[in-house]
Design a protein around this motif. Structure first.
Motif, mmCIF file in Angstrom:
data_model
loop_
_atom_site.group_PDB
_atom_site.id
_atom_site.type_symbol
_atom_site.label_atom_id
_atom_site.label_comp_id
_atom_site.label_asym_id
_atom_site.label_seq_id
_atom_site.Cartn_x
_atom_site.Cartn_y
_atom_site.Cartn_z
ATOM 1 N N LEU A 1 2.281 -6.169 -4.332
ATOM 2 C CA LEU A 1 2.088 -5.642 -2.977
ATOM 3 C C LEU A 1 3.338 -5.775 -2.119
ATOM 4 O O LEU A 1 3.508 -5.035 -1.150
ATOM 5 N N SER A 2 4.202 -6.729 -2.446
ATOM 6 C CA SER A 2 5.431 -6.872 -1.664
ATOM 7 C C SER A 2 6.345 -5.668 -1.831
ATOM 8 O O SER A 2 7.191 -5.403 -0.970
ATOM 9 N N LYS A 3 6.197 -4.947 -2.944
ATOM 10 C CA LYS A 3 7.029 -3.777 -3.220
ATOM 11 C C LYS A 3 6.336 -2.461 -2.899
ATOM 12 O O LYS A 3 6.965 -1.403 -2.949
ATOM 13 N N ALA A 4 5.034 -2.521 -2.591
ATOM 14 C CA ALA A 4 4.248 -1.304 -2.409
ATOM 15 C C ALA A 4 4.130 -0.935 -0.939
ATOM 16 O O ALA A 4 4.462 -1.722 -0.046
ATOM 17 N N THR A 5 3.627 0.252 -0.688
ATOM 18 C CA THR A 5 3.401 0.709 0.682
ATOM 19 C C THR A 5 2.294 -0.116 1.327
ATOM 20 O O THR A 5 1.287 -0.435 0.680
ATOM 21 N N ARG A 6 2.476 -0.479 2.585
ATOM 22 C CA ARG A 6 1.524 -1.350 3.275
ATOM 23 C C ARG A 6 0.567 -0.510 4.108
ATOM 24 O O ARG A 6 0.640 -0.446 5.327
ATOM 25 N N THR A 7 -0.333 0.159 3.401
ATOM 26 C CA THR A 7 -1.360 0.968 4.063
ATOM 27 C C THR A 7 -2.734 0.470 3.646
ATOM 28 O O THR A 7 -2.911 -0.086 2.550
ATOM 29 N N GLU A 8 -3.707 0.681 4.504
ATOM 30 C CA GLU A 8 -5.072 0.263 4.184
ATOM 31 C C GLU A 8 -5.586 0.979 2.943
ATOM 32 O O GLU A 8 -6.317 0.391 2.131
ATOM 33 N N HIS A 9 -5.220 2.251 2.807
ATOM 34 C CA HIS A 9 -5.695 3.027 1.660
ATOM 35 C C HIS A 9 -5.250 2.393 0.351
ATOM 36 O O HIS A 9 -6.063 2.183 -0.562
ATOM 37 N N TYR A 10 -3.948 2.034 0.230
ATOM 38 C CA TYR A 10 -3.445 1.460 -1.016
ATOM 39 C C TYR A 10 -4.014 0.058 -1.239
ATOM 40 O O TYR A 10 -4.373 -0.295 -2.373
ATOM 41 N N TRP A 11 -4.084 -0.733 -0.189
ATOM 42 C CA TRP A 11 -4.618 -2.087 -0.344
ATOM 43 C C TRP A 11 -6.094 -2.057 -0.756
ATOM 44 O O TRP A 11 -6.529 -2.891 -1.537
ATOM 45 N N ASN A 12 -6.860 -1.118 -0.240
ATOM 46 C CA ASN A 12 -8.260 -0.976 -0.674
ATOM 47 C C ASN A 12 -8.337 -0.585 -2.144
ATOM 48 O O ASN A 12 -9.197 -1.063 -2.884
ATOM 49 N N TYR A 13 -7.406 0.263 -2.549
ATOM 50 C CA TYR A 13 -7.351 0.655 -3.960
ATOM 51 C C TYR A 13 -7.094 -0.568 -4.845
ATOM 52 O O TYR A 13 -7.751 -0.757 -5.883
ATOM 53 N N VAL A 14 -6.134 -1.419 -4.440
ATOM 54 C CA VAL A 14 -5.837 -2.632 -5.206
ATOM 55 C C VAL A 14 -7.040 -3.567 -5.220
ATOM 56 O O VAL A 14 -7.418 -4.116 -6.255
ATOM 57 N N ALA A 15 -7.678 -3.748 -4.056
ATOM 58 C CA ALA A 15 -8.835 -4.649 -3.967
ATOM 59 C C ALA A 15 -9.950 -4.205 -4.898
ATOM 60 O O ALA A 15 -10.580 -5.022 -5.589
ATOM 61 N N GLU A 16 -10.230 -2.910 -4.935
ATOM 62 C CA GLU A 16 -11.301 -2.395 -5.797
ATOM 63 C C GLU A 16 -10.967 -2.573 -7.264
ATOM 64 O O GLU A 16 -11.822 -2.957 -8.076
ATOM 65 N N ASN A 17 -9.718 -2.286 -7.637
ATOM 66 C CA ASN A 17 -9.345 -2.371 -9.044
ATOM 67 C C ASN A 17 -9.210 -3.797 -9.527
ATOM 68 O O ASN A 17 -9.570 -4.114 -10.666
ATOM 69 N N VAL A 18 -8.689 -4.679 -8.681
ATOM 70 C CA VAL A 18 -8.623 -6.088 -9.062
ATOM 71 C C VAL A 18 -10.014 -6.638 -9.238
ATOM 72 O O VAL A 18 -10.301 -7.401 -10.172
ATOM 73 N N SER A 19 -10.946 -6.247 -8.366
ATOM 74 C CA SER A 19 -12.324 -6.720 -8.467
ATOM 75 C C SER A 19 -12.965 -6.257 -9.753
ATOM 76 O O SER A 19 -13.603 -7.015 -10.466
ATOM 77 N N SER A 20 -12.759 -4.985 -10.095
ATOM 78 C CA SER A 20 -13.410 -4.447 -11.285
ATOM 79 C C SER A 20 -12.805 -4.978 -12.564
ATOM 80 O O SER A 20 -13.446 -4.996 -13.602
ATOM 81 N N TYR B 1 1.215 -5.181 -14.426
ATOM 82 C CA TYR B 1 2.102 -4.453 -15.330
ATOM 83 C C TYR B 1 1.917 -2.939 -15.211
ATOM 84 O O TYR B 1 2.893 -2.182 -15.136
ATOM 85 N N LYS B 2 0.667 -2.511 -15.159
ATOM 86 C CA LYS B 2 0.392 -1.065 -15.125
ATOM 87 C C LYS B 2 0.967 -0.396 -13.889
ATOM 88 O O LYS B 2 1.266 0.802 -13.918
ATOM 89 N N HIS B 3 1.130 -1.161 -12.817
ATOM 90 C CA HIS B 3 1.620 -0.567 -11.574
ATOM 91 C C HIS B 3 3.100 -0.826 -11.339
ATOM 92 O O HIS B 3 3.611 -0.666 -10.238
ATOM 93 N N LEU B 4 3.798 -1.227 -12.416
ATOM 94 C CA LEU B 4 5.249 -1.313 -12.338
ATOM 95 C C LEU B 4 5.847 0.097 -12.341
ATOM 96 O O LEU B 4 5.308 0.998 -12.984
ATOM 97 N N PRO B 5 6.969 0.291 -11.642
ATOM 98 C CA PRO B 5 7.692 1.563 -11.796
ATOM 99 C C PRO B 5 8.063 1.764 -13.258
ATOM 100 O O PRO B 5 8.337 0.816 -13.990
ATOM 101 N N TYR B 6 8.103 3.007 -13.682
ATOM 102 C CA TYR B 6 8.314 3.302 -15.096
ATOM 103 C C TYR B 6 9.599 2.682 -15.620
ATOM 104 O O TYR B 6 9.640 2.156 -16.732
ATOM 105 N N HIS B 7 10.674 2.717 -14.800
ATOM 106 C CA HIS B 7 11.966 2.231 -15.299
ATOM 107 C C HIS B 7 11.980 0.719 -15.506
ATOM 108 O O HIS B 7 12.869 0.194 -16.183
#
Length: 828
Positions: free
Chosen positions: A325-344, A361-367
């Protein structure tokens, strides 16, 4: 409550003064009175500022007070029982109460926790372990730390290991990581290395000889040994004989995930069990990793706390999600996405949140994905040199070229990005502050291995497999240490592009048909095959060998060549100047051919090695104009002059100043005076001078370098025994090492070395003076004394005490194997 704890310890102190004063010795009465006064002031502080004090801080003071109370009561009780049993004079045979420790426990808890630690650990966990290591017992004791993977055991042990009190208390400290399939010889080498006692000859010693070396280092000294990642009770049976009980108060700290292992080593004292973080601790850790010094935005706080709850108190999971999350966009939409996926994806199994790690790992930039997976190619608990890792990434072509940046610089940026995401752990730093070695957590490494297997990214040899093992489904092969070599033969397919052998004893497999080979790392000796000229794709070569075959110069794609050898000088062929892709040449004691030489055979044309950045170690380096033209972008240079009978003019050393990109220079046996028109390039940031003589004029030349940050002087003689520095010198110097020098006195002013952060003295027994003005340099953070005289130690400690009186106690003094004179807690 902290108030009650402070009142309780104050009452104990009053009780001791009024009723048990006959059991006090030396100046303990005065120290108790001073401590009572300090506690009274702290109590008033808590009452006056109660609304501004966090419960976290209150808890720290309370826990520290309880432990301090136990120390005092236990010591007095022991004295009462001892006197009652012996009927001897009460002042004999008593050990002083560690008031310095008590003050450090209570008032040290007021200091804010330093940032940069990977995990939050309970201050009580920290104080409890520290108290057990420092307790008044002369017997050898084992202190075990037990907990699940990723909970912070090693982090806690590291904090305690580097604590200033621990450093001062023990004469010797050593650390070894054991792992599943431990190797006794490797463990002994690791312990000796962490003590600073490892020599090149020790690598060739048997385990029995290494045990003798370890015994001599530990004999009659108070030592602290850390054994990390222990998995088997058999290990303790194998090593317990190494640690003799000299009744000097030595300690062994064992770190393990298994209760039975901890109990087996020490059945008398229960282990320290690591707990999961509380909700508040988890939130503090999460915010620290995501926002640093900035507060969490209000609109993200509720979502963030949901994410943290799904990690269920496991520090490793929290820091990895925080790194994402320190490298990602700080929006409610993205954080909700992370919360849902981490929970599941949370699944409380023995794998301990492996799916949360997979999510990171899955959300690392491709490079970055390939760079991250590459970390698993190294053995478990392997200390990876960052410079080596960067070279391998470049050779493997997993670094994307960026205009105006070298591939090495881009690879270093990738590395730092993974560090900031908490996927790579910092293990050791260089003198210039850059990361020297790194490693990855065991659970993260397991993730690397699983994902790499899915991608068929590399193949790791099976330790337990005997007979023939054929590798045909991957381009990369890793041979691990301790591989079972009995009746074991490895067959490699022609498609293998990278072979990394980390086992000293395993010979290289048959390689006659490996024409696609790009990377070859051989830990042990390599006998070059006749077909080496066919490795036309080879970019990286790291091995131990007696010689270099002449056909190796035909490898036009070779970027890095690292050759480890213990022989005499190695004469390179003129063909070395015909390898335009060379970036790093690290050979021991080589003779570099003059590119202007005219041979009798073949084409003698030479190229400009425009990519060459590293060249070391060159014997009797001739810095002619022809050489300068061929290495215009050299950054690191190592040279050694031996058995020279002519002046520096013959070697054209005045041309050194023309190496305008040179940042690091190591010069061994510099038998030439600098003060006679010899100049260094102004780009120089690091200078190491070994086995030579210096005048004050020479030191002024060095001191005038505008960008010099690191200076190391080893086995160096000064024409005069007094070094007097000037205010206009060493303006950017951050690190200074003086090792085995002939200086007797050092004269310096507090305005000199305005940026010095770290001062290291080694083997300086002739050095009979330590300038107090050094301690007044505001940027100075640490002084390290190795094998120094007792007088230097006393003066350094006194200087540290003066800074504390002035409430500038950021200076740390580290003393290792020096001649210390014990004057008690109050100093000389």
């Amino acid at each position: 409550m902290a108030y009650a704890a402070l009142r309780s310890i104050a009452q104990i102190l009053h009780q001791t003064l009024n009723h048990d004063h006959q059991y006090l010795i030396l100046d303990e009465k005065q120290q108790i009175e001073s401590l009572i006064e300090k506690l009274s002031s702290l109590h008033d502080f808590l009452e006056n500022y109660s609304k501004k004090i966090t419960q976290h801080l209150v808890g720290k003071i309370r826990d520290a007070s309880h432990i301090a109370e136990d120390i005092i009561e236990s010591c007095i009780t022991d004295r009462i029982h001892s006197e009652s049993a012996s009927h001897e004079d009460g002042s004999l045979g008593k050990k002083s109460i560690r008031f310095d420790l008590i003050v450090n426990l209570i008032f040290g808890s007021l200091k804010p926790a330093s940032r940069g630690h990977c995990h939050v650990v309970s201050v009580y966990n920290f104080i409890a372990i520290k108290a057990r290591l420092l307790r008044e017992s002369s017997e050898l004791e084992i202190v075990s730390i037990v907990g699940t993977g990723g909970i912070g055991k090693t982090t806690l042990a590291t904090q305690v290991y580097h604590d200033s009190f621990i450093v001062r208390h023990f004469d010797i400290r050593a650390w070894a990581t054991v792992s599943h399939d431990y190797n006794l010889q490797e463990m002994l080498l690791s312990l000796l290395n962490s003590m600073g006692k490892l020599t090149r000859e020790m690598h060739e010693m048997t385990s029995e000889l290494l045990e003798e070396c370890l015994y001599e280092c530990l004999k009659c000294r108070r030592y602290l040994i850390v054994l990390d990642d222990v998995w088997d009770t058999k290990f303790w049976d194998d090593v317990k004989r190494l640690f003799q009980n000299d009744k000097s108060g030595s300690r062994i700290m064992m770190i393990t995930r298994l209760e039975n292992v901890a109990g087996y080593a020490n059945s008398c004292t229960p282990p320290h069990r690591m707990r999961f973080l509380s909700d508040s601790e988890s939130w503090i850790l999460f915010c620290d990793k995501v926002f640093g010094n900035i507060c969490c935005p209000p609109n993200l706080e509720e979502i963030g706390k949901k994410i943290v709850q799904h990690c269920q108190g496991l520090p490793l999971a929290i820091v990895l999600i925080g790194g994402l999350l320190s490298k990602a966009t700080r929006t409610e939409h993205y954080w909700n996405y992370v919360a849902e996926n981490v929970s599941s994806e949370t699944n409380l199994t023995d794998e301990q949140y492996s799916k949360i790690l997979s999510f990171s790992y899955k959300h690392l930039p491709y490079h970055l994905k390939w760079c991250f997976l590459y970390m698993g190619i190294f053995p478990e608990d392997y200390n990876i040199r960052v410079t080596k890792l960067v070279k391998l990434w470049v050779a493997e072509e997993i670094v994307k070229p960026v205009r105006s940046k070298s591939l090495d610089d881009v690879a270093e940026e990738y590395f730092l990005d993974l560090v900031e995401r908490n996927l790579i752990l910092i293990h050791e730093k260089q003198s210039n502050g850059k990361i020297k070695t790194c490693r990855i957590h065991d659970l993260v490494r397991d993730l690397c291995m699983r994902e790499a297997q899915k991608e068929k990214f590399y193949h790791v040899t099976n330790r337990s497999l005997c007979g023939i093992q054929q590798v045909s489904s991957t381009h990369r092969v890793s041979i691990r240490r301790n591989t079972n070599t009995h009746n074991h033969k490895l067959l490699l397919s022609p498609q293998v592009q990278s072979l990394l052998n980390f086992d000293w004893e395993v010979p290289i497999p048959e390689m006659s048909n490996m024409r696609l080979l790009r990377v070859l790392h051989q830990q042990g000796m390599l006998e070059f095959p006749n077909e080496v000229a066919e490795w036309v794709k080879l970019r990286y070569l790291d091995c131990m060998s007696i010689h270099i075959p002449s056909s190796i110069y035909k490898l036009q794609n070779l970027q890095t060549i690292i050759l480890r050898r213990d022989m005499g000088p190695l004469y390179l062929s003129l063909d070395i100047w015909k390898m335009p892709q060379l970036r790093h040449v690290l050979l021991e004691y080589v003779i570099l051919p003059d590119p202007s030489s005219v041979g009798t055979e073949g084409d003698n044309s030479v190229f400009v090695l425009v990519n060459l950045q590293t060249l070391s170690l060159v014997m009797n380096f001739q810095c002619t104009e022809e050489v300068i033209k061929r290495i215009p972008n050299i950054k690191k240079l190592g040279i050694h002059y031996k058995d020279v009978e002519v002046g520096r003019e013959y070697y054209c050393l005045n041309n050194l100043v023309r190496l305008r990109n040179l940042e690091s220079l190591k010069w061994i046996d510099f038998g030439f005076s600098f003060s006679r028109n010899l100049s260094f390039p102004t780009s120089l940031k690091k200078l190491t001078l070994v086995e030579g003589s210096l005048s004050l004029e020479d030191m002024s030349i060095v001191g005038s370098l505008p960008n010099l940050q690191v200076l190391k002087l080893r086995r160096t003689a000064f024409f005069r025994r007094v070094w007097i520095t000037n205010a206009r010198e060493f303006l950017q110097l951050k690190y200074l090492l003086l090792e085995n020098i002939t200086l007797v006195r050092w004269r310096v002013d507090d305005t000199h070395f305005p940026n010095l952060e770290r001062l290291v003295l080694k083997d300086c027994y002739k050095f009979g003076d330590f300038p107090f003005e050094i301690g007044e340099i505001p940027t100075l953070r640490s002084i390290e004394l190795y094998e120094c005289s007792g007088l230097v130690v006393i003066l350094a400690k006194y200087m540290q005490g003066e800074r504390r009186i002035l409430r500038n106690d950021g200076l740390q003094i580290h003393i290792v194997n020096s001649r210390q004179w014990d004057f008690g807690a109050n100093g000389p």
